[in-house]
Design a protein around this motif. Sequence first.
Motif, PDB file in Angstrom:
ATOM      1  N   ILE A 171       0.837  -1.206   0.000  1.00 46.68           N
ATOM      2  CA  ILE A 171       0.000   0.000   0.000  1.00 46.68           C
ATOM      3  C   ILE A 171       0.867   1.250   0.000  1.00 46.68           C
ATOM      4  O   ILE A 171       0.647   2.186  -0.779  1.00 46.68           O
ATOM      5  CB  ILE A 171      -0.957  -0.011   1.224  1.00 46.68           C
ATOM      6  N   LEU A 172       1.881   1.279   0.874  1.00 43.08           N
ATOM      7  CA  LEU A 172       2.752   2.455   0.985  1.00 43.08           C
ATOM      8  C   LEU A 172       3.504   2.714  -0.315  1.00 43.08           C
ATOM      9  O   LEU A 172       3.721   3.875  -0.695  1.00 43.08           O
ATOM     10  CB  LEU A 172       3.740   2.256   2.135  1.00 43.08           C
ATOM     11  N   SER A 173       3.892   1.650  -1.023  1.00 43.54           N
ATOM     12  CA  SER A 173       4.670   1.814  -2.254  1.00 43.54           C
ATOM     13  C   SER A 173       3.904   2.554  -3.347  1.00 43.54           C
ATOM     14  O   SER A 173       4.501   3.110  -4.273  1.00 43.54           O
ATOM     15  CB  SER A 173       5.122   0.450  -2.783  1.00 43.54           C
ATOM     16  N   ALA A 174       2.564   2.579  -3.237  1.00 39.93           N
ATOM     17  CA  ALA A 174       1.742   3.291  -4.229  1.00 39.93           C
ATOM     18  C   ALA A 174       1.928   4.805  -4.142  1.00 39.93           C
ATOM     19  O   ALA A 174       1.616   5.527  -5.092  1.00 39.93           O
ATOM     20  CB  ALA A 174       0.274   2.926  -4.044  1.00 39.93           C
ATOM     21  N   PHE A 175       2.458   5.288  -3.010  1.00 44.41           N
ATOM     22  CA  PHE A 175       2.606   6.732  -2.812  1.00 44.41           C
ATOM     23  C   PHE A 175       4.056   7.201  -2.975  1.00 44.41           C
ATOM     24  O   PHE A 175       4.380   8.348  -2.695  1.00 44.41           O
ATOM     25  CB  PHE A 175       2.110   7.117  -1.407  1.00 44.41           C
ATOM     26  N   VAL A 176       4.919   6.302  -3.431  1.00 46.85           N
ATOM     27  CA  VAL A 176       6.348   6.594  -3.540  1.00 46.85           C
ATOM     28  C   VAL A 176       6.742   6.703  -5.017  1.00 46.85           C
ATOM     29  O   VAL A 176       6.212   5.968  -5.858  1.00 46.85           O
ATOM     30  CB  VAL A 176       7.166   5.467  -2.860  1.00 46.85           C
ATOM     31  N   PRO A 177       7.657   7.629  -5.383  1.00 47.09           N
ATOM     32  CA  PRO A 177       8.137   7.695  -6.770  1.00 47.09           C
ATOM     33  C   PRO A 177       8.664   6.337  -7.236  1.00 47.09           C
ATOM     34  O   PRO A 177       9.289   5.602  -6.468  1.00 47.09           O
ATOM     35  CB  PRO A 177       9.264   8.734  -6.698  1.00 47.09           C
ATOM     36  N   ASN A 178       8.406   5.999  -8.497  1.00 47.41           N
ATOM     37  CA  ASN A 178       8.771   4.679  -9.025  1.00 47.41           C
ATOM     38  C   ASN A 178      10.247   4.355  -8.842  1.00 47.41           C
ATOM     39  O   ASN A 178      10.620   3.205  -8.621  1.00 47.41           O
ATOM     40  CB  ASN A 178       8.417   4.595 -10.520  1.00 47.41           C
ATOM     41  N   GLU A 179      11.111   5.373  -8.960  1.00 47.51           N
ATOM     42  CA  GLU A 179      12.545   5.139  -8.834  1.00 47.51           C
ATOM     43  C   GLU A 179      12.934   4.648  -7.439  1.00 47.51           C
ATOM     44  O   GLU A 179      13.944   3.971  -7.266  1.00 47.51           O
ATOM     45  CB  GLU A 179      13.340   6.422  -9.156  1.00 47.51           C
ATOM     46  N   PHE A 180      12.128   5.015  -6.437  1.00 49.33           N
ATOM     47  CA  PHE A 180      12.436   4.614  -5.069  1.00 49.33           C
ATOM     48  C   PHE A 180      11.923   3.214  -4.748  1.00 49.33           C
ATOM     49  O   PHE A 180      12.425   2.566  -3.827  1.00 49.33           O
ATOM     50  CB  PHE A 180      11.825   5.604  -4.071  1.00 49.33           C
ATOM     51  N   VAL A 181      10.899   2.756  -5.481  1.00 45.55           N
ATOM     52  CA  VAL A 181      10.265   1.481  -5.141  1.00 45.55           C
ATOM     53  C   VAL A 181      11.254   0.327  -5.267  1.00 45.55           C
ATOM     54  O   VAL A 181      11.413  -0.496  -4.355  1.00 45.55           O
ATOM     55  CB  VAL A 181       9.019   1.233  -6.031  1.00 45.55           C
ATOM     56  N   ALA A 182      11.948   0.258  -6.422  1.00 43.82           N
ATOM     57  CA  ALA A 182      12.889  -0.840  -6.640  1.00 43.82           C
ATOM     58  C   ALA A 182      14.042  -0.775  -5.641  1.00 43.82           C
ATOM     59  O   ALA A 182      14.470  -1.800  -5.103  1.00 43.82           O
ATOM     60  CB  ALA A 182      13.429  -0.793  -8.070  1.00 43.82           C
ATOM     61  N   VAL A 183      14.535   0.445  -5.354  1.00 46.34           N
ATOM     62  CA  VAL A 183      15.624   0.603  -4.384  1.00 46.34           C
ATOM     63  C   VAL A 183      15.170   0.157  -2.994  1.00 46.34           C
ATOM     64  O   VAL A 183      15.921  -0.486  -2.253  1.00 46.34           O
ATOM     65  CB  VAL A 183      16.104   2.068  -4.348  1.00 46.34           C
TER      66      VAL A 183
END
Length: 509
Positions: free
Chosen positions: A154-166
Motif C-alpha cells: 500500500i505504501l509503495s503506491a505513494f512513492v516515486p517509481n525510482e524509489f520502489v525498486a531501491v
Amino acid sequence: MNKILKEKIVEALSSVLPITLIVLLLSITITPMPVGTLVLYLVGAVLLIVGMAFFSLGTDVSMTPMGEGIGAQLPRTKNLFAVVGITFVIGVLITIAEPDLQVLAGQVPSIPNAVLIWTVAIGVGLFFVLAMLRTLFKIRLASLLIVFYIGVLILSAFVPNEFVAVAFDSGGVTTGPITVPFIMALGIGLASIRGDRDAQDDSFGLVALCSIGPILAVLLLGIFYKGGDPGYTAVTVPEVEDTKQVAKLFAYSLPEYVHEVLSALIPIILFCAVFQLVFHRFHRMQLKKIGIGFGYTFFGLSLFLTGVNVGFMPVGHFLGKQLAQSGHSWLLVPLGMLIGYFLVTAEPAVHVLNRQVENITNGGVSQRAMMHSLSIGVACSVGLSMLRVLTGISIYWIVIPGYLLALGLTFFVPKIFTGIAFDSGGVASGPMTSTFLLPFAMGACEALGGNVLTDAFGIVSMVAMTPLLTIQILGLLYHRKMRRTNEAAQSAAEEEEEIIVLEEEEQHA
C-alpha cells in the motif's frame, strides 16, 4: 582445524566452480572477453573460494556461539526496556556493518550514503526488536508477515517509481554475510530458553522480519526526502593489459575492503566485549576460540569482498552488455536463469542457513534439498528480471502476485517452513547478487537503452522473493512425505498387532 578448513575449501570450490565455468564458456562463445578482464575474473574466483572458506569457518567458531549466547541471555534480563534497547542497538550495528548495504548506497548518489545507511539501519533495528518480542511472546509469524507486507504494498503506491525498486532491494541487501549468522544464531538462542514444542519453529523468522524494516524505511524516505531524483553509478570495466596490472589492481583495492570489513566488525566485537563484561557468559577457552573465529571471519570476508568487487562486478556488467548487443538479446533470459541457478551456491550466508535448517530439523530437511530449492527460486527470479529488462514491465506485475501467493501459502505450510522460507529470501540476496547480478542487469539495460533505475534495479528484491515460494513448496512436499511415512508406520504397526492377535488365538485353539 586444518581438516575442517579443507572441508570448507572443498565446499567453497564446489560452489564457485560452476559459475566460473559458465562465464569461461560464454567468454569463448557468445561474449568474447578481453584477456585482462578474464584474468581479473579468475583471480577474483580464487579469492572467493579462499575467502568463503575462511569466512564460513569463522562464523561457525565466533558469530554463531556469540549470537546464541546473547539470544539465550537477553530474556533473563528482567528489565524489558533494557532488552528492547540492547536488541535495537544490535540491529543497527550489524546493519551498518553489512557490506552489501555499502554497495547499494553507492548506487544511489543523489541520497547521501549516510542518510540511506542510517535509514535502513534504523528500520532493521526496529524490526529486530519486533522479531525478538515475537519469539518471546509466541506471536504467529505469518500474521505479522501478512500485515506488514500488505502495508509495504500500500505504501509503495505513494512513492516515486525510482524509489520502489531501491526500497525492495534494500530489504535484500541488509541480510548478508555479517547479519545472517548473527541474527539466526540469536534466534536459536532466544527460542532455546522457552522449551515448549513450538520453540524450534519460532527460531526462524528473525531474518524475515528484519528484511521488512528497511523496505518500509526507504519507502518513507522516498516520500519525505527531497534530495532530487535518484541516480546510479555506472559500473566501469577496468582496462588491464598484463598480469602485473591485474596484481596491482587487486593490491590497491584490498586495503579498501580490509578497512571496510574492519570498520564493520569492530562495533560488533566491542558490543560482544561489553556483553561479556556485564554477563560473564563465556569462559576463557570459549573467548579465545571466539576471538580466533573473528580473525578468520575478518580475513575471509576481506578476500571475498575484494574478489567479488574487483573481479566479478565488472565481468557481470560486461556480460550483460555484450549479451544485449549480441543480436540475440532474448538469450538474457535463459542464460540469466542458468547463472542465477549456480550463483546462489556461492552466497556465504546461504550455507549458514542450510546448516542451521538441517540441524534444527535433525536432517529432515537436508542442505542438498534446501540448496536445490533456493537455486530453482533464484533462477526463476533472474529470468523474470531479465524479462523486465527486455520489456520494461513494472516490478509491481511480478512482486505483488509473488508476495500474495507466498503469503497465501503460509496458511497451508508447516509453521517452521514459513520462517525458513522468508529467512531464505533475505539470505539468497547477498553480495554475489549485488556485485554480479545487479551489474549484469544494469549492463544489459544500458545496452538496450532502458531505464536502469526502474528496469535493472529490483533484481535483488526479485531474488529475495522467489525462494519464499520454492521453500514453502518444499515444505508442502516434506509435510506430505512425513504424513505418508507416519501412515505407513501406523499401518505396519496395526498389521503387526493383528498378526500377534492371530498367533495368540491359534495358540489358544
